[in-house]
Every structure is written in C-alpha cells, then in structure tokens.
Design a protein around this motif. Structure first.
Motif, PDB file in Angstrom:
ATOM      1  N   ARG A   1      -4.372   0.606  -6.329  1.00 52.98           N
ATOM      2  CA  ARG A   1      -4.445   2.007  -7.840  1.00 52.98           C
ATOM      3  C   ARG A   1      -3.375   3.075  -7.418  1.00 52.98           C
ATOM      4  O   ARG A   1      -2.997   2.792  -6.213  1.00 52.98           O
ATOM      5  N   TRP A   2      -2.304   3.188  -8.145  1.00 52.39           N
ATOM      6  CA  TRP A   2      -1.104   3.137  -8.551  1.00 52.39           C
ATOM      7  C   TRP A   2      -0.799   5.325  -8.578  1.00 52.39           C
ATOM      8  O   TRP A   2      -1.232   5.318  -9.847  1.00 52.39           O
TER       9      TRP A   2
ATOM     10  N   SER B   1       7.194   4.102 -11.829  1.00 53.85           N
ATOM     11  CA  SER B   1       5.723   3.698 -12.350  1.00 53.85           C
ATOM     12  C   SER B   1       4.687   5.073 -13.245  1.00 53.85           C
ATOM     13  O   SER B   1       4.449   5.584 -12.143  1.00 53.85           O
ATOM     14  N   THR B   2       4.085   5.356 -14.007  1.00 54.30           N
ATOM     15  CA  THR B   2       3.647   7.124 -14.453  1.00 54.30           C
ATOM     16  C   THR B   2       2.260   6.643 -13.563  1.00 54.30           C
ATOM     17  O   THR B   2       1.497   5.954 -13.859  1.00 54.30           O
TER      18      THR B   2
ATOM     19  N   ILE C   1       0.717  -1.292  -0.337  1.00 54.62           N
ATOM     20  CA  ILE C   1      -0.006  -0.057  -0.072  1.00 54.62           C
ATOM     21  C   ILE C   1       1.056   1.116  -0.005  1.00 54.62           C
ATOM     22  O   ILE C   1       0.782   2.694  -0.399  1.00 54.62           O
ATOM     23  N   GLY C   2       2.484   1.193   0.609  1.00 55.93           N
ATOM     24  CA  GLY C   2       3.215   2.290   1.010  1.00 55.93           C
ATOM     25  C   GLY C   2       2.643   3.418   1.894  1.00 55.93           C
ATOM     26  O   GLY C   2       1.901   2.553   2.605  1.00 55.93           O
ATOM     27  N   PRO C   3       3.132   4.296   1.834  1.00 51.81           N
ATOM     28  CA  PRO C   3       2.816   5.012   2.943  1.00 51.81           C
ATOM     29  C   PRO C   3       0.624   5.824   2.976  1.00 51.81           C
ATOM     30  O   PRO C   3       0.332   6.203   2.110  1.00 51.81           O
ATOM     31  N   LEU C   4       0.658   5.462   4.691  1.00 51.81           N
ATOM     32  CA  LEU C   4      -0.786   6.026   4.606  1.00 51.81           C
ATOM     33  C   LEU C   4      -0.795   7.175   5.559  1.00 51.81           C
ATOM     34  O   LEU C   4      -0.259   6.980   6.377  1.00 51.81           O
ATOM     35  N   ILE C   5      -1.579   8.244   5.325  1.00 55.33           N
ATOM     36  CA  ILE C   5      -2.747   9.030   6.193  1.00 55.33           C
ATOM     37  C   ILE C   5      -3.580   9.079   7.006  1.00 55.33           C
ATOM     38  O   ILE C   5      -3.750   8.206   7.503  1.00 55.33           O
TER      39      ILE C   5
ATOM     40  N   ILE D   1       3.861  15.444  -0.373  1.00 61.58           N
ATOM     41  CA  ILE D   1       3.994  14.993  -1.548  1.00 61.58           C
ATOM     42  C   ILE D   1       3.748  13.559  -0.688  1.00 61.58           C
ATOM     43  O   ILE D   1       4.530  12.958  -0.585  1.00 61.58           O
ATOM     44  N   LEU D   2       2.930  12.585  -1.713  1.00 64.05           N
ATOM     45  CA  LEU D   2       2.613  11.336  -1.318  1.00 64.05           C
ATOM     46  C   LEU D   2       2.514  10.610  -2.422  1.00 64.05           C
ATOM     47  O   LEU D   2       2.220  10.857  -3.853  1.00 64.05           O
ATOM     48  N   THR D   3       3.379   9.545  -2.857  1.00 65.54           N
ATOM     49  CA  THR D   3       3.821   8.288  -3.892  1.00 65.54           C
ATOM     50  C   THR D   3       3.453   7.063  -3.025  1.00 65.54           C
ATOM     51  O   THR D   3       3.454   7.051  -1.906  1.00 65.54           O
ATOM     52  N   PRO D   4       3.359   5.626  -3.450  1.00 64.59           N
ATOM     53  CA  PRO D   4       3.269   4.790  -3.692  1.00 64.59           C
ATOM     54  C   PRO D   4       4.430   4.352  -2.206  1.00 64.59           C
ATOM     55  O   PRO D   4       4.787   3.961  -1.603  1.00 64.59           O
TER      56      PRO D   4
END
Length: 125
Positions: free
Chosen positions: A115-116, A64-65, A10-14, A34-37
């Motif tokens: 979702r990316w 990845s875009t 999932i990556g970083p979560l708020i 800024i957050l990205t996966p």
C-alpha cells in the motif's frame, strides 16, 4: 518455494518504539518522524490539536500521491482538527488516526501489502 520480502519494495520499517522516539531500520529517530515508502525523516510538529496540512508536507512530498496519511498521535488516540482531514480529502488523500503503537503496527502491515501510504508519528513520551 522460498518467499522473502524485498526491503527496497517495502521501504523504511519501524523496528522499535521508546518513550523518546523510534527505531526505523538501523536508525534511531529521537522525537516525532515522518515516514514515506521512500524515506524516514525527523519531524518537529505542533501539538496534535494544532496540526495543519502544511505540517505534513514532508509526508505528502513523494513520487506518487499516498492513499492516506497514517497519523500516530503518541501514547493515546487524539483527534486532529477537522480542517486537517478536509484539507487532505481535498487532495484526494485519506487520514487514519490512531495511537503511535497501533500506527507502527499498521505501517508494517500496510507496507508489506504494498500500500502506498505516508505516516506521521508522535513519540510515546
């Protein structure tokens, strides 16, 4: 059957919001971010009405875009310049704009779906 989310997938979560910033996982971000996966980084953006694609480069520099950039504009929905949306569209990236509370909720749901996306969040205060 036991189902668990893989936090690495999932990556970083708020995890929380305040007037000054955000809690992402176990780290406090004072101000915009800024957050990205792949990561969460502090961000020093201009006012929303002066935002340009160059200001979002950290959100676009991922392995990845992203499908789109989720823009949280602070305590209220504010529209960024039309040129920003056009510049992202030229790269094949969408733009979703909402207040930062709604964007934080959307981030968690969309990332849980795999979702990316990337996000750019202004603080509430």
């Amino acid at each position: 059957m036991r189902m668990e989310r893989d936090p690495d997938a999932i990556g970083p979560l708020i995890r929380g919001l305040s007037g000054r910033g955000f809690r992402v996982d176990d780290r406090i971000h004072d101000g915009a971010m800024i957050l990205t996966p792949e990561r969460a980084v502090d961000w020093a953006p201009p006012a929303v009405d002066r935002l340009e694609i160059a200001d979002l480069e950290a959100a676009l520099t991922v392995s990845s875009t992203p499908e789109f950039v989720l823009l949280g504009t602070g305590p209220a929905l504010l529209r960024p310049p039309v040129d920003l949306g056009l510049a992202l569209e030229a790269r094949g990236i969408g733009l979703e704009v909402m207040d930062s509370r709604a964007a934080a909720r959307a981030w968690g749901l969309l990332r849980a779906e795999g979702r990316w996306i990337s996000g750019a969040f202004y603080p509430l205060g």
